[in-house]
Enzyme design. Structure first.
Site, PDB file in Angstrom:
ATOM      1  N   ASN A 170       0.848  -1.183   0.000  1.00 38.23           N
ATOM      2  CA  ASN A 170       0.000   0.000   0.000  1.00 38.23           C
ATOM      3  C   ASN A 170       0.894   1.248   0.000  1.00 38.23           C
ATOM      4  O   ASN A 170       1.557   1.558   0.996  1.00 38.23           O
ATOM      5  CB  ASN A 170      -0.896  -0.083   1.252  1.00 38.23           C
ATOM      6  CG  ASN A 170      -1.851   1.083   1.369  1.00 38.23           C
ATOM      7  OD1 ASN A 170      -1.518   2.209   1.026  1.00 38.23           O
ATOM      8  ND2 ASN A 170      -3.041   0.805   1.872  1.00 38.23           N
ATOM      9  N   LYS A 198       0.400   3.895   2.765  1.00 38.95           N
ATOM     10  CA  LYS A 198       1.009   3.539   4.050  1.00 38.95           C
ATOM     11  C   LYS A 198       2.498   3.844   4.042  1.00 38.95           C
ATOM     12  O   LYS A 198       3.050   4.342   5.023  1.00 38.95           O
ATOM     13  CB  LYS A 198       0.866   2.031   4.299  1.00 38.95           C
ATOM     14  CG  LYS A 198      -0.458   1.572   4.792  1.00 38.95           C
ATOM     15  CD  LYS A 198      -0.298   0.110   5.186  1.00 38.95           C
ATOM     16  CE  LYS A 198      -1.568  -0.494   5.671  1.00 38.95           C
ATOM     17  NZ  LYS A 198      -1.388  -1.917   6.040  1.00 38.95           N
ATOM     18  N   ASP A 212      -1.047  -4.127  10.437  1.00 40.40           N
ATOM     19  CA  ASP A 212      -2.408  -4.448  10.029  1.00 40.40           C
ATOM     20  C   ASP A 212      -3.310  -3.495  10.786  1.00 40.40           C
ATOM     21  O   ASP A 212      -3.081  -3.206  11.974  1.00 40.40           O
ATOM     22  CB  ASP A 212      -2.753  -5.903  10.333  1.00 40.40           C
ATOM     23  CG  ASP A 212      -3.992  -6.338   9.545  1.00 40.40           C
ATOM     24  OD1 ASP A 212      -4.151  -5.892   8.392  1.00 40.40           O
ATOM     25  OD2 ASP A 212      -4.804  -7.112  10.074  1.00 40.40           O
ATOM     26  N   THR A 213      -4.308  -2.983  10.068  1.00 41.60           N
ATOM     27  CA  THR A 213      -5.179  -1.955  10.627  1.00 41.60           C
ATOM     28  C   THR A 213      -6.624  -2.329  10.448  1.00 41.60           C
ATOM     29  O   THR A 213      -6.999  -2.902   9.420  1.00 41.60           O
ATOM     30  CB  THR A 213      -4.906  -0.614   9.912  1.00 41.60           C
ATOM     31  OG1 THR A 213      -3.567  -0.211  10.187  1.00 41.60           O
ATOM     32  CG2 THR A 213      -5.855   0.477  10.385  1.00 41.60           C
ATOM     33  N   PHE A 251      -6.528   7.413   2.131  1.00 33.08           N
ATOM     34  CA  PHE A 251      -7.052   6.222   1.458  1.00 33.08           C
ATOM     35  C   PHE A 251      -8.087   5.551   2.360  1.00 33.08           C
ATOM     36  O   PHE A 251      -8.331   5.989   3.488  1.00 33.08           O
ATOM     37  CB  PHE A 251      -5.910   5.255   1.124  1.00 33.08           C
ATOM     38  CG  PHE A 251      -5.259   4.626   2.329  1.00 33.08           C
ATOM     39  CD1 PHE A 251      -4.330   5.343   3.080  1.00 33.08           C
ATOM     40  CD2 PHE A 251      -5.577   3.335   2.712  1.00 33.08           C
ATOM     41  CE1 PHE A 251      -3.740   4.763   4.201  1.00 33.08           C
ATOM     42  CE2 PHE A 251      -4.977   2.748   3.828  1.00 33.08           C
ATOM     43  CZ  PHE A 251      -4.062   3.465   4.573  1.00 33.08           C
ATOM     44  N   TYR A 308     -10.948   4.321   4.499  1.00 29.81           N
ATOM     45  CA  TYR A 308     -12.094   4.945   5.170  1.00 29.81           C
ATOM     46  C   TYR A 308     -11.827   6.398   5.553  1.00 29.81           C
ATOM     47  O   TYR A 308     -12.669   7.023   6.219  1.00 29.81           O
ATOM     48  CB  TYR A 308     -12.461   4.136   6.430  1.00 29.81           C
ATOM     49  CG  TYR A 308     -12.857   2.704   6.126  1.00 29.81           C
ATOM     50  CD1 TYR A 308     -14.151   2.379   5.745  1.00 29.81           C
ATOM     51  CD2 TYR A 308     -11.929   1.670   6.203  1.00 29.81           C
ATOM     52  CE1 TYR A 308     -14.510   1.063   5.457  1.00 29.81           C
ATOM     53  CE2 TYR A 308     -12.269   0.356   5.912  1.00 29.81           C
ATOM     54  CZ  TYR A 308     -13.555   0.063   5.547  1.00 29.81           C
ATOM     55  OH  TYR A 308     -13.910  -1.234   5.251  1.00 29.81           O
ATOM     56  N   LYS A 316      -2.379  14.174   9.431  1.00 24.64           N
ATOM     57  CA  LYS A 316      -2.909  12.848   9.805  1.00 24.64           C
ATOM     58  C   LYS A 316      -1.933  12.152  10.753  1.00 24.64           C
ATOM     59  O   LYS A 316      -2.337  11.555  11.751  1.00 24.64           O
ATOM     60  CB  LYS A 316      -3.151  12.009   8.537  1.00 24.64           C
ATOM     61  CG  LYS A 316      -3.734  10.621   8.830  1.00 24.64           C
ATOM     62  CD  LYS A 316      -4.015   9.799   7.570  1.00 24.64           C
ATOM     63  CE  LYS A 316      -4.394   8.365   7.926  1.00 24.64           C
ATOM     64  NZ  LYS A 316      -4.549   7.483   6.761  1.00 24.64           N
ATOM     65  N   HIS A 362      -3.682   6.446  14.230  1.00 27.95           N
ATOM     66  CA  HIS A 362      -3.407   5.086  14.701  1.00 27.95           C
ATOM     67  C   HIS A 362      -2.039   4.579  14.221  1.00 27.95           C
ATOM     68  O   HIS A 362      -1.215   4.143  15.005  1.00 27.95           O
ATOM     69  CB  HIS A 362      -4.524   4.181  14.163  1.00 27.95           C
ATOM     70  CG  HIS A 362      -4.843   4.415  12.699  1.00 27.95           C
ATOM     71  ND1 HIS A 362      -5.231   5.648  12.225  1.00 27.95           N
ATOM     72  CD2 HIS A 362      -4.752   3.633  11.613  1.00 27.95           C
ATOM     73  CE1 HIS A 362      -5.410   5.588  10.917  1.00 27.95           C
ATOM     74  NE2 HIS A 362      -5.110   4.372  10.509  1.00 27.95           N
ATOM     75  N   ARG A 363      -1.812   4.677  12.890  1.00 27.67           N
ATOM     76  CA  ARG A 363      -0.572   4.115  12.334  1.00 27.67           C
ATOM     77  C   ARG A 363       0.642   4.901  12.831  1.00 27.67           C
ATOM     78  O   ARG A 363       1.646   4.315  13.222  1.00 27.67           O
ATOM     79  CB  ARG A 363      -0.625   4.124  10.792  1.00 27.67           C
ATOM     80  CG  ARG A 363       0.635   3.562  10.133  1.00 27.67           C
ATOM     81  CD  ARG A 363       0.453   3.284   8.662  1.00 27.67           C
ATOM     82  NE  ARG A 363      -0.663   2.388   8.440  1.00 27.67           N
ATOM     83  CZ  ARG A 363      -1.873   2.774   8.062  1.00 27.67           C
ATOM     84  NH1 ARG A 363      -2.122   4.049   7.786  1.00 27.67           N
ATOM     85  NH2 ARG A 363      -2.853   1.901   7.931  1.00 27.67           N
TER      86      ARG A 363
HETATM   87  P1  ITT Z   1      -1.093  -4.039   3.150  1.00 29.68           P
HETATM   88  O1  ITT Z   1      -1.691  -5.273   3.779  1.00 29.68           O
HETATM   89  O2  ITT Z   1      -0.457  -4.297   1.819  1.00 29.68           O
HETATM   90  O3  ITT Z   1      -0.172  -3.300   4.077  1.00 29.68           O
HETATM   91  P2  ITT Z   1      -3.849  -3.068   3.169  1.00 29.68           P
HETATM   92  O4  ITT Z   1      -4.482  -1.980   2.372  1.00 29.68           O
HETATM   93  O5  ITT Z   1      -4.370  -4.451   3.018  1.00 29.68           O
HETATM   94  O6  ITT Z   1      -2.271  -2.985   2.860  1.00 29.68           O
HETATM   95  P3  ITT Z   1      -4.524  -3.247   6.014  1.00 29.68           P
HETATM   96  O7  ITT Z   1      -4.814  -4.688   5.832  1.00 29.68           O
HETATM   97  O8  ITT Z   1      -3.658  -2.850   7.142  1.00 29.68           O
HETATM   98  O9  ITT Z   1      -3.894  -2.631   4.670  1.00 29.68           O
HETATM   99  O10 ITT Z   1      -5.818  -2.395   6.189  1.00 29.68           O
HETATM  100  C1  ITT Z   1      -7.098  -2.912   5.934  1.00 29.68           C
HETATM  101  C2  ITT Z   1      -8.005  -1.860   5.382  1.00 29.68           C
HETATM  102  O11 ITT Z   1      -8.287  -0.907   6.411  1.00 29.68           O
HETATM  103  C3  ITT Z   1      -7.443  -1.054   4.207  1.00 29.68           C
HETATM  104  O12 ITT Z   1      -7.679  -1.710   2.994  1.00 29.68           O
HETATM  105  C4  ITT Z   1      -8.250   0.250   4.337  1.00 29.68           C
HETATM  106  O13 ITT Z   1      -9.522   0.080   3.778  1.00 29.68           O
HETATM  107  C5  ITT Z   1      -8.414   0.381   5.841  1.00 29.68           C
HETATM  108  N1  ITT Z   1      -7.383   1.257   6.393  1.00 29.68           N
HETATM  109  C6  ITT Z   1      -6.179   0.896   6.908  1.00 29.68           C
HETATM  110  N2  ITT Z   1      -5.495   1.961   7.322  1.00 29.68           N
HETATM  111  C7  ITT Z   1      -6.260   3.035   7.052  1.00 29.68           C
HETATM  112  C8  ITT Z   1      -6.109   4.422   7.229  1.00 29.68           C
HETATM  113  O14 ITT Z   1      -5.003   4.948   7.757  1.00 29.68           O
HETATM  114  N3  ITT Z   1      -7.102   5.227   6.841  1.00 29.68           N
HETATM  115  C9  ITT Z   1      -8.227   4.727   6.295  1.00 29.68           C
HETATM  116  N4  ITT Z   1      -8.438   3.435   6.080  1.00 29.68           N
HETATM  117  C10 ITT Z   1      -7.474   2.592   6.455  1.00 29.68           C
END
Ligand code: ITT
Length: 194
Positions: free
Chosen positions: A9, A12, A68-69, A148, A150, A171, A176-177
């Site tokens: 991503n 990120k 992971d978020t 990106f 939400y 941001k 969180h991140r």
């Molecule tokens: P990687 O696994 O390749 O790092 P990902 O997009 O799959 O990228 P995550 O699994 O950590 O990332 O996140 C899951 C989802 O949560 C992601 O697709 C977004 O929709 C949302 N998300 C994560 N971080 C966010 C942020 O900072 N702001 C808004 N939405 C976020």
């Protein structure tokens, strides 16, 4: 110091590089010849962050970390949570995820939500976890074009703008991140000093 960040991503990557500063150069899986999607099939954020970091460590032997978020919405019992990427569809369809979230919250007065990030680090073969959380509200229509996922629907507490109306720097002041990555950075500084 170079360190491998297990993400595909690009957003990120920008956020995390800005938090870590130029003391650390982030290397991507692609830079190491890992081009396939890294599996994240665990039932928790902790499990997925570790799974991603271990996957890369096993293939490269390099120190690395993954995050992971999840977006945890109170009125939805913590959903979409660990399923945030694939809430509406099988892929990372941000627009569809946002539409479904608004649909599931239609008429709901409790808009409380939080983003939670877990960072898993593998350093010298050992595993470490760091967590970051930001509390806020889900607003009733998408606002802003930055960031990106939400971001257009999430307004952190204490602000009248969504994450999607903020620069990366703004941001990162509360996200969180960034909170999880600042803990990672503090740990790395200590580790490097020893
Ligand atoms: P990687 O696994 O390749 O790092 P990902 O997009 O799959 O990228 P995550 O699994 O950590 O990332 O996140 C899951 C989802 O949560 C992601 O697709 C977004 O929709 C949302 N998300 C994560 N971080 C966010 C942020 O900072 N702001 C808004 N939405 C976020």
């Amino acid at each position: 110091m170079k360190i491998l960040f297990a993400t595909n991503n690009a957003h990120k990557l920008t956020e995390v590089q800005a938090v870590l500063g130029d003391r650390y150069t982030l290397v991507t899986p692609r830079d190491c010849g890992v081009t396939e999607e890294i599996p994240e099939t665990q039932p928790t954020l902790e499990g997925n962050a570790l799974q991603k970091a271990r996957y890369l460590y096993e293939r490269t032997g390099l120190d690395c970390f993954a995050d992971d978020t999840g977006l945890e919405v109170e009125a939805l019992g913590g959903a979409p949570g660990v399923h945030s990427a694939r809430y509406a569809t099988d892929g990372h369809d941000f627009a569809a995820n946002n539409r479904l979230l608004l649909q599931n919250l239609a008429g709901e007065v409790n808009r409380r939500a939080r983003f939670r990030t877990v960072v898993a680090l593998i350093l010298g073969g050992r595993e470490y976890l760091f967590e970051g959380v930001v509390e806020g509200q889900i607003i009733d229509h998408e606002t802003g074009h930055e960031g990106f996922g939400y971001d257009p629907l999430f307004r952190p507490d204490g602000y009248d703008r969504t994450f999607a109306q903020m620069t990366t720097e703004e941001k990162n002041a509360v996200s969180h991140r960034a909170r999880a990555v600042r803990k990672l950075a503090t740990f790395l500084h200590e580790y490097v000093r020893e």
